[in-house]
Design a protein around this motif. Structure first.
Motif, short mmCIF file in Angstrom:
data_model
loop_
_atom_site.label_atom_id
_atom_site.label_comp_id
_atom_site.label_asym_id
_atom_site.label_seq_id
_atom_site.Cartn_x
_atom_site.Cartn_y
_atom_site.Cartn_z
N SER A 199 22.79 37.95 14.01
CA SER A 199 24.39 37.87 14.71
C SER A 199 24.80 36.47 14.60
CB SER A 199 24.04 38.57 16.08
OG SER A 199 23.65 39.75 15.77
N LEU A 200 26.22 36.55 13.89
CA LEU A 200 26.81 35.39 13.93
C LEU A 200 28.22 35.45 14.71
CD1 LEU A 200 26.66 34.03 10.27
CD2 LEU A 200 24.88 33.52 12.29
N LYS A 201 28.62 34.55 15.51
CA LYS A 201 29.96 34.31 15.96
C LYS A 201 31.18 34.87 15.14
CE LYS A 201 28.60 30.98 19.31
NZ LYS A 201 28.90 29.64 19.93
N LYS A 202 31.64 36.00 15.50
CA LYS A 202 32.63 36.35 14.57
C LYS A 202 33.83 35.35 14.16
CE LYS A 202 34.33 40.59 14.98
NZ LYS A 202 35.47 41.72 15.63
N ARG A 203 33.99 34.50 15.17
CA ARG A 203 35.03 33.41 14.95
C ARG A 203 34.63 32.51 13.67
NH1 ARG A 203 35.73 29.71 19.82
NH2 ARG A 203 33.61 29.13 19.10
N ASP A 204 33.44 31.93 13.78
CA ASP A 204 32.66 31.28 12.71
C ASP A 204 32.60 31.99 11.53
OD1 ASP A 204 32.40 28.72 14.39
OD2 ASP A 204 30.98 29.92 15.56
N ALA A 205 32.10 33.31 11.63
CA ALA A 205 31.98 33.86 10.35
C ALA A 205 33.06 34.20 9.81
CB ALA A 205 30.80 35.30 10.73
N LEU A 206 33.96 34.39 10.33
CA LEU A 206 35.45 34.60 9.69
C LEU A 206 36.25 33.49 9.15
CD1 LEU A 206 36.78 37.79 11.70
CD2 LEU A 206 35.40 37.68 9.40
N ALA A 207 35.85 32.31 9.50
CA ALA A 207 36.74 31.08 9.41
C ALA A 207 36.47 30.70 7.98
CB ALA A 207 36.00 29.82 10.23
N VAL A 208 37.81 30.11 7.36
CA VAL A 208 37.91 29.72 5.96
C VAL A 208 37.03 28.58 5.53
CG1 VAL A 208 39.48 29.11 4.28
CG2 VAL A 208 40.16 30.61 5.97
#
Length: 346
Positions: A199-208
């Protein structure tokens, strides 16, 4: 560290394929593992991956006996090439899942978007294992695969995975004494899960993400990442345990920090050993003298500042050539200047 018996399936597979085990261990500077050693003899996890990589190349099978469906040489590089256009870790995770599903001929990997996390999920319940060692070998193999996955994602986004990782779910019913390979992750681990989950933090996983350099998208780069990860974890574990010799050095440094004499020569002399021996014994515990010295100086500086001593006096007492040098060092250690620290104490 892992017990030597973890190598048995790998080495058995290598022997079946005609690999000269003694020659391989010599090539890898691991000759000491070729003798008659107990099954519990400790082996560095980084060395496990070095051996695995060597065998995979020698046999032309990148699954290295994990799967009945052999992955030909270049499979990892094929997967990595598909990551070149990934705009985020989420994109990279999906590309990895799709690529390995294609290579293995089944939907064993997928990515889930949850409320706060993006999860890479492995469902191996119908995976065509080739392993003959039972559930324990399967648990260990997939857990090592998760380490490989983390290293692969780190190639795309250096440093982000370690920061963004919030937890791990494993099918293993519970932790065991010889599960030190799990120390690579400094996150909560849930045992007895139905599927494997990173599991990865959504904010970091979706960052460009910036596009990765083409030369980093190689299996060699991934294995270098793995070795770096597991060696860093080993050093972290040593620091957490604070071994006996390190405690002795810390005690000497604590006594000397207020005298302005905290060089390696002085500490080695007090401990009745050479500087080379001091360095070697600290290195065996995953530590460096410089780090212990800075910790001792910082502890003494904070105590003196909290007691109201002028900054200049503290700098002189701790052996700094001038207050400006002390100011820079203190801010680097504490992310605050000595004067601001002192004001907060009043």
């Amino acid at each position: 560290m892992i017990p030597l018996r973890r190598l048995d399936p790998l080495l058995a597979h290598a022997r079946e394929g005609g690999v000269n085990i003694d020659a391989m261990l010599h090539t890898l500077a691991l000759e000491h593992l070729s003798g008659r050693l107990p099954p519990t003899f400790p082996v560095a996890l980084a060395d496990y991956y070095r051996i695995q990589n060597h065998i995979a190349l020698a046999l032309g099978d990148e699954t290295c006996q994990l799967s009945a469906r052999q992955l030909l040489p270049g499979s990892t590089d094929f997967v990595l090439r598909n990551l070149g256009q990934a705009g985020s870790l989420f994109d990279a995770m999906r590309a990895i899942a799709q690529s390995y599903n294609l290579l293995h001929g089944g939907n064993y990997n997928f990515v889930e978007r949850r409320d706060d996390t993006i999860d890479y999920v492995i469902d191996d319940r119908t995976f065509p294992y080739r392993l003959a060692g039972g559930p324990e070998e399967m648990f260990f193999s997939i857990e090592c695969t998760l380490i490989f996955l983390s290293a692969m994602l780190d190639v795309v986004a250096p440093g982000v995975v370690a920061r963004a990782n919030t937890g791990l779910a494993l099918r293993r019913p519970r932790g065991a004494e010889d599960c030190h390979h799990l120390d690579v992750w400094h996150v909560p681990i849930r045992f007895g899960a139905e599927r494997y989950r990173l599991s990865l933090k959504k904010r970091d996983a979706l960052a460009v993400l910036a596009p990765p350099r083409p030369e980093t998208l190689s299996s060699h780069a991934v294995y270098l990442n793995i070795v770096r990860m597991v060696e860093a974890a080993a050093q972290h574990a040593h620091r957490q345990r604070d071994p006996a010799f390190a405690k002795d050095v810390r005690a000497v440094l604590a006594r000397m920090a207020g005298q302005g004499h905290v060089g390696q020569d002085e500490v080695a002399s007090v401990m009745h050993m050479s500087v080379a021996t001091l360095r070697r014994r600290l290195a065996e515990e995953g530590l460096q003298f410089r780090d212990l010295k800075q910790q001792a100086l910082n502890t003494q500086a904070r105590a003196m500042l909290a007691a109201g001593h002028p900054v200049g006096d503290v700098a002189e007492t701790l052996g700094f050539s001038e207050p400006r040098s002390f100011n820079r060092a203190f801010k680097a250690w504490n992310d605050i200047t000595p004067r601001r620290f002192q004001k907060k104490q009043s």
